[in-house]
Design a protein around this motif. Structure first.
Motif, PDB file in Angstrom:
ATOM      1  N   SER A   6      33.565  35.616  40.698  1.00 58.16           N
ATOM      2  CA  SER A   6      34.145  36.824  41.286  1.00 58.16           C
ATOM      3  C   SER A   6      33.064  37.880  41.452  1.00 58.16           C
ATOM      4  CB  SER A   6      35.283  37.342  40.410  1.00 58.16           C
ATOM      5  OG  SER A   6      34.757  37.886  39.224  1.00 58.16           O
ATOM      6  N   LEU A  22      39.049  41.745  37.301  1.00 60.38           N
ATOM      7  CA  LEU A  22      39.915  40.698  36.760  1.00 60.38           C
ATOM      8  C   LEU A  22      39.403  39.277  36.953  1.00 60.38           C
ATOM      9  CD1 LEU A  22      43.437  42.169  37.550  1.00 60.38           C
ATOM     10  CD2 LEU A  22      42.249  42.099  35.358  1.00 60.38           C
ATOM     11  N   THR A  25      40.616  35.678  41.112  1.00 60.14           N
ATOM     12  CA  THR A  25      42.043  35.872  41.358  1.00 60.14           C
ATOM     13  C   THR A  25      42.339  35.433  42.786  1.00 60.14           C
ATOM     14  OG1 THR A  25      41.988  37.790  39.896  1.00 60.14           O
ATOM     15  CG2 THR A  25      43.916  37.562  41.306  1.00 60.14           C
ATOM     16  N   VAL A  76      49.177  37.787  45.672  1.00 61.48           N
ATOM     17  CA  VAL A  76      48.221  37.615  44.580  1.00 61.48           C
ATOM     18  C   VAL A  76      48.747  36.505  43.686  1.00 61.48           C
ATOM     19  CG1 VAL A  76      47.065  38.739  42.652  1.00 61.48           C
ATOM     20  CG2 VAL A  76      47.626  40.058  44.702  1.00 61.48           C
ATOM     21  N   PRO A  78      47.382  32.832  41.000  1.00 60.72           N
ATOM     22  CA  PRO A  78      46.234  32.243  40.293  1.00 60.72           C
ATOM     23  C   PRO A  78      45.261  31.584  41.267  1.00 60.72           C
ATOM     24  CG  PRO A  78      48.269  31.717  39.170  1.00 60.72           C
ATOM     25  CD  PRO A  78      48.663  32.365  40.455  1.00 60.72           C
ATOM     26  N   TYR A  79      43.972  31.716  40.963  1.00 69.43           N
ATOM     27  CA  TYR A  79      42.916  31.254  41.869  1.00 69.43           C
ATOM     28  C   TYR A  79      43.042  29.771  42.203  1.00 69.43           C
ATOM     29  CZ  TYR A  79      38.199  31.084  43.863  1.00 69.43           C
ATOM     30  OH  TYR A  79      37.134  30.936  44.706  1.00 69.43           O
ATOM     31  N   SER A 104      40.597  35.442  48.762  1.00 69.68           N
ATOM     32  CA  SER A 104      40.276  35.540  47.327  1.00 69.68           C
ATOM     33  C   SER A 104      38.828  35.952  47.083  1.00 69.68           C
ATOM     34  CB  SER A 104      40.511  34.197  46.648  1.00 69.68           C
ATOM     35  OG  SER A 104      41.781  33.716  46.959  1.00 69.68           O
ATOM     36  N   SER A 111      41.774  46.073  37.092  1.00 74.97           N
ATOM     37  CA  SER A 111      42.870  46.629  36.328  1.00 74.97           C
ATOM     38  C   SER A 111      42.397  47.971  35.775  1.00 74.97           C
ATOM     39  CB  SER A 111      43.234  45.671  35.191  1.00 74.97           C
ATOM     40  OG  SER A 111      43.850  46.394  34.143  1.00 74.97           O
ATOM     41  N   ARG A 160      46.672  48.261  39.342  1.00 71.06           N
ATOM     42  CA  ARG A 160      45.777  47.249  39.896  1.00 71.06           C
ATOM     43  C   ARG A 160      45.131  47.872  41.138  1.00 71.06           C
ATOM     44  NH1 ARG A 160      46.515  45.153  35.849  1.00 71.06           N
ATOM     45  NH2 ARG A 160      47.353  43.123  35.315  1.00 71.06           N
TER      46      ARG A 160
END
Lengths: 187, 109
Positions: A6, A22, A25, A76, A78-79, A104, A111, A160
């Motif tokens: 990320s 985060l 994601t 949004v 889970p990856y 993504s 956050s 977020r």
């Protein structure tokens, strides 16, 4: 296969207000006609969530569907589920006028939580964060400092923030610095 | 500071969230039109001190174009409305006439 990382690899600034990138994601941009039954059905079937009302979001704790514009949603999730979701969405919407894009790796998500998280964001955005105005379940696209961003408020009062990946460092630095500078007592 | 309500997302957006798009309700000159018509379409714009109908884009928000009736001298906003209109809606016209009873738009004058 290359190792996905990320934007800031989970960078965290702790304090009274904690800012955390985060990490990986899944984020998918969905565009289409919300009034179209096929589109609405596909969204509900594949996310388990209804299309949210104007400037609202729907979440089940794992997946979140956010209202971004009158014809755009951000999902949004889970990856690891993104590729399957995009494929399923393409299958479900085939033949209609729509767009599904896996963003993504083109976005960064943060956050912002803590006692005066509202003030930290309020310093950097032309948005009324007054608790009665910006309630949990609401999403707002605007800017953070000089760059475009979207933010939404969770039930626990934390936020977020999503921005373009290329400006992740700027957004993180700005929010983290604002958090260090303390509250201003507006909200 | 200028605050315009985006008719699509309902946000009272302030001007740093918006991008100005010039005069509203321009009619495009097309194939077969005279040179004068093209010149008018391309270059001739209202430049009023007073009530002006303009295009705005909620650039940092939902990204949609909308139209606004605004007083260029006082920044008073008479109303905003969706871009899918060919003339200002009745409620906006009413708001303008409440302040400027003689106001007329060039297309209806």
């Amino acid at each position: 296969m290359s190792n996905a990382v990320s934007a800031l690899n989970g960078k965290t600034a702790t304090g009274p207000v904690t800012v955390q990138e985060l990490g990986l994601t899944g984020m998918v941009t969905l565009r289409g006609d919300f009034e179209d039954e096929g589109f609405a059905a596909a969204v509900t079937q594949l996310t388990g969530l209804q299309i949210p009302d104007v400037r609202q979001f729907q979440t089940d704790g794992v997946k979140t569907v956010l209202w971004m514009s009158p014809d755009e949603l951000l999902v949004v999730l889970p990856y690891t589920e993104v590729n399957a979701f995009v494929t399923a969405m393409n299958d479900a919407l085939a033949g209609s006028h729509y767009l599904v894009a896996n963003v993504s790796d083109a976005r960064a998500i943060f956050s912002v939580s803590g006692e005066f998280a509202t003030e930290v964001l309020g310093k950097n955005a032309p948005v009324d964060f007054e608790a009665s105005q910006f309630v949990a379940g609401m999403v707002r696209r605007s800017r953070v400092g000089q760059v475009a961003a979207a933010y939404w408020k969770l039930d626990d009062g934390s936020f977020r923030v999503v921005c373009f990946r290329s400006v992740a460092e700027y957004v993180f630095g700005l929010i983290a610095t604002s958090a260090t500078a303390g509250p201003v007592g507006v909200y | 500071m200028l605050l315009l309500q985006c008719p699509y997302c309902g946000v009272n957006a302030e001007e740093t969230e918006l991008a100005a798009g010039g005069e509203a309700h321009l009619k495009r000159a097309t194939v077969g039109d005279s040179d004068e018509a093209f010149e008018g379409y391309l270059f001739m714009r209202e430049n009023k001190k007073g009530v002006h109908l303009e295009r705005w884009r909620h650039a940092y928000g939902c990204g949609k174009w909308f139209l606004a009736a605004r007083d260029t001298a006082t920044l008073e906003v008479f109303g905003t409305y969706p871009a899918q209109t060919t003339e200002p809606p009745a409620d906006v016209t009413e708001n303008i006439r409440a302040k400027y009873p003689d106001w007329s738009w060039k297309e209806t004058a």
